[in-house]
Write a protein that holds these residues in place. Structure first.
Motif, short mmCIF file in Angstrom:
data_model
loop_
_atom_site.label_atom_id
_atom_site.label_comp_id
_atom_site.label_asym_id
_atom_site.label_seq_id
_atom_site.Cartn_x
_atom_site.Cartn_y
_atom_site.Cartn_z
N ILE A 20 2.19 -12.41 -50.92
CA ILE A 20 2.28 -13.71 -50.27
C ILE A 20 1.69 -13.66 -48.86
O ILE A 20 0.99 -14.59 -48.43
N ALA A 21 1.95 -12.57 -48.15
CA ALA A 21 1.38 -12.44 -46.80
C ALA A 21 -0.14 -12.44 -46.87
O ALA A 21 -0.82 -13.06 -46.03
N GLY A 22 -0.71 -11.76 -47.86
CA GLY A 22 -2.15 -11.71 -47.99
C GLY A 22 -2.76 -13.04 -48.40
O GLY A 22 -3.85 -13.40 -47.95
N GLU A 23 -2.04 -13.78 -49.23
CA GLU A 23 -2.53 -15.06 -49.71
C GLU A 23 -2.36 -16.17 -48.69
O GLU A 23 -3.16 -17.11 -48.64
N GLU A 24 -1.31 -16.08 -47.88
CA GLU A 24 -0.93 -17.23 -47.07
C GLU A 24 -0.79 -16.91 -45.58
O GLU A 24 -0.06 -17.58 -44.86
N SER A 25 -1.45 -15.89 -45.10
CA SER A 25 -1.39 -15.58 -43.68
C SER A 25 -1.95 -16.74 -42.87
O SER A 25 -2.91 -17.40 -43.27
N GLY A 26 -1.31 -17.01 -41.75
CA GLY A 26 -1.77 -18.09 -40.88
C GLY A 26 -1.07 -19.41 -41.09
O GLY A 26 -1.37 -20.39 -40.38
N ALA B 299 7.98 -22.05 -44.72
CA ALA B 299 9.35 -21.56 -44.85
C ALA B 299 9.35 -20.06 -44.61
O ALA B 299 8.32 -19.39 -44.65
N THR B 300 10.54 -19.53 -44.37
CA THR B 300 10.70 -18.14 -43.95
C THR B 300 10.81 -17.18 -45.13
O THR B 300 11.53 -17.45 -46.09
N LEU B 301 10.10 -16.06 -45.03
CA LEU B 301 10.26 -14.96 -45.97
C LEU B 301 11.51 -14.18 -45.55
O LEU B 301 11.56 -13.63 -44.45
N MET B 302 12.51 -14.16 -46.39
CA MET B 302 13.75 -13.48 -46.03
C MET B 302 13.51 -11.99 -45.83
O MET B 302 12.59 -11.40 -46.41
N VAL B 303 14.31 -11.39 -44.97
CA VAL B 303 14.26 -9.98 -44.58
C VAL B 303 13.02 -9.72 -43.72
O VAL B 303 13.11 -9.14 -42.64
N ASP B 304 11.85 -10.14 -44.18
CA ASP B 304 10.59 -9.92 -43.47
C ASP B 304 10.47 -10.77 -42.22
O ASP B 304 10.02 -10.30 -41.17
N GLY B 305 10.85 -12.06 -42.31
CA GLY B 305 10.78 -12.95 -41.17
C GLY B 305 9.48 -13.69 -41.01
O GLY B 305 9.35 -14.54 -40.13
N GLY B 306 8.47 -13.39 -41.82
CA GLY B 306 7.21 -14.10 -41.74
C GLY B 306 7.31 -15.52 -42.28
O GLY B 306 8.33 -15.93 -42.82
N LEU C 52 17.48 -11.25 -41.72
CA LEU C 52 16.41 -10.65 -40.93
C LEU C 52 16.94 -9.47 -40.13
O LEU C 52 18.08 -9.47 -39.66
N SER C 53 16.10 -8.47 -39.96
CA SER C 53 16.52 -7.28 -39.23
C SER C 53 16.31 -7.46 -37.74
O SER C 53 15.47 -8.23 -37.29
N GLY C 54 17.10 -6.73 -36.95
CA GLY C 54 16.93 -6.70 -35.50
C GLY C 54 17.11 -8.03 -34.85
O GLY C 54 17.90 -8.87 -35.26
N SER C 55 16.28 -8.28 -33.82
CA SER C 55 16.42 -9.50 -33.02
C SER C 55 16.04 -10.75 -33.82
O SER C 55 16.44 -11.86 -33.47
N LYS C 56 15.26 -10.55 -34.91
CA LYS C 56 14.84 -11.71 -35.71
C LYS C 56 16.05 -12.48 -36.24
O LYS C 56 16.00 -13.68 -36.42
N SER C 57 17.12 -11.79 -36.52
CA SER C 57 18.29 -12.43 -37.13
C SER C 57 19.01 -13.33 -36.15
O SER C 57 19.88 -14.10 -36.54
N LEU C 58 18.67 -13.25 -34.86
CA LEU C 58 19.38 -14.03 -33.86
C LEU C 58 18.63 -15.31 -33.49
O LEU C 58 19.08 -16.07 -32.65
#
Length: 469
Positions: free
Chosen positions: A55-61, A66-73, A461-467
């Motif tokens: 999905i990141a490769g197909e839809e970058s930019g 909507a948010t990719l869970m865990v990844d945050g993209g 989301l991991s780290g600061s992303k979850s906040l």
């Protein structure tokens, strides 16, 4: 009489959070937690990473999506739903409805995308979840074995309807738009079993939820889907079940006919959603009873595995020919093998449980030798009289005694409290801290009090992303 999709749409649009029974709200919270836990586990697996990379490769930019869970993209709504669903499938913590469908793996990702885009409240999200599950399961219920026998996989075929209904409800679509959403799902439904029978990987609920988001978007823009797309002479049931009269080629109960009118009968009064089971182990759902019930029998009767001479398990016949008697990829009533039903029966007796974090791949070198030895003395007996997921076990001991217990098939239906207790066993395998997972559990528990349901996404989301707010 109004068409089937019209009657369903009228109920969906009119449903309010206040109409939901307490146990339905509780189940909506529980299946949400179960799916989110699976997404977290699945994000660390090869298939989960592959979905994110695709999905990141197909839809970058993409800027608005909507948010990719865990990844945050960020991805398109359909792309995010696809990747999040694929991670849920990879994590192995499914819910299960009548063996061959796993509603939460498509409904929860679709509903969360809709909640994020619409800024929906916890109450709105829970109402959408309840509607999505109820409609999907009513459409699927009696037809699952027949659809599978025609070469279609019921998981994605029916799995498109649940997330589409949930998202349409959460996004506030009108009756006409919801009716068109259902109709468009008929056109976009797909799923076949030949690929997995010939060495491939099936496109499952990930593809279904991606198409569900397309159906919702088209209906929202005014695309009219049609009126009798479900029950019409050339409609959904004609195509996928072989007829629109309710005739069944296969069924779990032996019935040869399903009542088409029952699909829309007593909506809001009788909740099929409450039949949804939790699949806590990474195995076919029908194997769970073979772990849990035998473990309980041994615990209650103080049966040691060293004392067991042999075991007999009488099971629903369709459970021995997975995924369908028409196209069996494996038989469970033959010679015992690691990962088969006899193996899980032996595991329950020897270890009185099964590792919750263990994945789908089974390496016999890692198994207790006692399990591999005892499974050879487990006999699986197919029966047309046994209920689905309700095997009858008889343990024969070396002192000449025998112990029998009939499973009900409902041992894996529990409330949110039990789900929260049991799902905590996955914490060592999570990509987020234990405290954050506890917050996720608490947020699911009190979701009706939250102004925004997409807080659940942030908590994956991991780290600061979850906040992030």
């Amino acid at each position: 009489m109004a068409s089937l999709s019209r009657r369903l749409a009228q109920w969906i649009v009119g449903l309010r959070y206040e109409d939901l029974p307490t146990d339905v709200v509780d189940r909506a919270k529980g299946v949400s937690l179960h799916c989110l836990a699976s997404v977290l586990l699945g994000a660390k697996t090869g298939p989960g990473q592959q979905a994110l990379k695709f999905i990141a490769g197909e839809e970058s930019g993409v800027r608005r999506g909507a948010t990719l869970m865990v990844d945050g993209g960020t991805a398109t709504k359909g792309g995010a739903a696809y990747a999040n669903s694929e991670m849920a499938l990879a994590g192995g913590k499914f819910d299960t409805f009548r063996m061959l469908t796993h509603p939460g793996t498509s409904i929860i990702p679709g509903a969360l995308v809709a909640a994020e885009v619409a800024g929906a409240s916890g109450k709105s999200f829970l109402t959408g979840i309840a509607a999505g599950y109820e409609i999907m399961e009513r459409l699927a219920a009696d037809f699952i074995p027949t659809v599978m026998s025609r070469g279609f996989h019921p998981g994605p075929v029916f799995g498109i309807f649940g997330p589409a209904v949930a998202a349409a409800k959460i996004m506030g679509l009108s009756e006409d738009q919801v009716n068109s959403t259902i109709a468009l799902c008929v056109s976009l439904a797909a799923g076949n079993v030949e690929g997995i029978r010939s060495g491939g990987k099936a496109l499952r609920e990930g593809a279904a939820v991606r198409n569900a988001m397309l159906a919702v978007a088209l209906a929202q823009q005014g695309h009219v889907g049609g009126e009798t797309t479900l029950e019409g002479d050339a409609g959904f049931y004609h195509s996928y079940a072989g007829n629109n009269l309710g005739r069944l080629a296969y069924s779990f109960t032996g019935d040869t006919h399903a009542d088409m009118e029952a699909i829309a009968a007593d909506l809001g009064k009788s909740w099929m959603f409450l039949e949804t089971l939790y699949r806590i182990y990474f195995t076919a759902g029908y194997n769970i009873a073979h772990v849990e019930v035998t473990a309980k029998m041994c615990e209650e009767n103080n049966i040691r595995h060293q004392d067991v001479e042999r075991v007999e398990a009488v099971v629903n016949w369709i459970e021995t020919q997975y995924p369908s008697p028409a196209f069996p990829s494996r038989r469970e009533d033959g010679a015992a093998r690691p990962g088969g039903t006899a193996y899980f029966t032996a595991y329950g007796i020897v270890k009185r449980g099964y590792p919750v974090l263990r994945g789908q791949a089974i390496n016999p070198a890692e198994d207790p030798p006692e399990v591999l030895e005892l499974m050879k003395r487990v006999t699986i007996v197919p029966s047309h009289q046994m209920t689905l997921f309700g095997p009858r076990f008889t343990i024969y001991t070396k002192d000449g005694k025998s112990y029998t217990r009939q499973s009900t098939g409902r041992e894996f239906i529990w409330d949110f409290g039990e789900e929260a207790r049991r799902i905590r066993d996955i914490i060592p395998g999570l990509p987020i801290p234990a405290a954050q997972f506890d917050t996720l559990i608490a947020t699911c528990r009190d979701l009706e009090q939250h102004a925004r349901a997409d807080r659940l996404i942030q908590l994956t989301l991991s780290g600061s992303k979850s906040l992030r707010s």
